[in-house]
Design a protein around this motif. Sequence first.
Motif, short mmCIF file in Angstrom:
data_model
loop_
_atom_site.label_atom_id
_atom_site.label_comp_id
_atom_site.label_asym_id
_atom_site.label_seq_id
_atom_site.Cartn_x
_atom_site.Cartn_y
_atom_site.Cartn_z
N VAL A 22 0.87 -1.11 -0.12
CA VAL A 22 -0.12 0.14 -0.06
C VAL A 22 0.84 1.34 0.08
N VAL A 23 0.21 2.35 -0.49
CA VAL A 23 1.05 3.73 -0.29
C VAL A 23 0.42 4.47 0.92
N PHE A 24 1.25 4.85 1.76
CA PHE A 24 0.96 5.78 3.13
C PHE A 24 0.70 7.22 2.50
N CYS A 25 0.16 7.98 3.45
CA CYS A 25 -0.01 9.37 3.13
C CYS A 25 1.28 10.02 3.59
N MET A 34 -3.34 5.10 1.87
CA MET A 34 -4.23 5.92 0.90
C MET A 34 -5.09 4.98 -0.09
N ALA A 35 -6.33 5.58 -0.43
CA ALA A 35 -7.17 4.70 -1.16
C ALA A 35 -6.62 4.64 -2.81
N ARG A 40 -5.23 7.55 -9.56
CA ARG A 40 -4.74 8.31 -8.47
C ARG A 40 -4.77 7.55 -7.16
N TYR A 41 -4.18 8.02 -5.85
CA TYR A 41 -4.16 7.58 -4.78
C TYR A 41 -4.61 8.94 -4.04
N TYR A 42 -5.67 8.56 -3.00
CA TYR A 42 -6.25 9.68 -2.16
C TYR A 42 -6.17 9.36 -0.72
N CYS A 43 -6.16 10.23 0.05
CA CYS A 43 -6.03 10.09 1.42
C CYS A 43 -7.34 10.84 2.04
#
Length: 58
Positions: A22-25, A34-35, A40-43
């Motif tokens: 996963v990608v952290f904010c 992040m979703a 895109r990725y979204y926090c």
Amino acid sequence: MGKQAKLWRKYTVKNNMLNKLVVFCPRCGEGYIMAEHPDRYYCGNCHFTKFKTVEKKT
């Protein structure tokens, strides 16, 4: 076991190392995942958006 069971799908163990999938904010720090959307990725906490780069084939 709702959220806890789903959390372990976001990590893998390889060569005795824990790897995150996963990608952290970057603003909120570790722990705020992040979703992932198609582009895109979204926090959801701070509303930070990181767009995915698309390489064009020539």
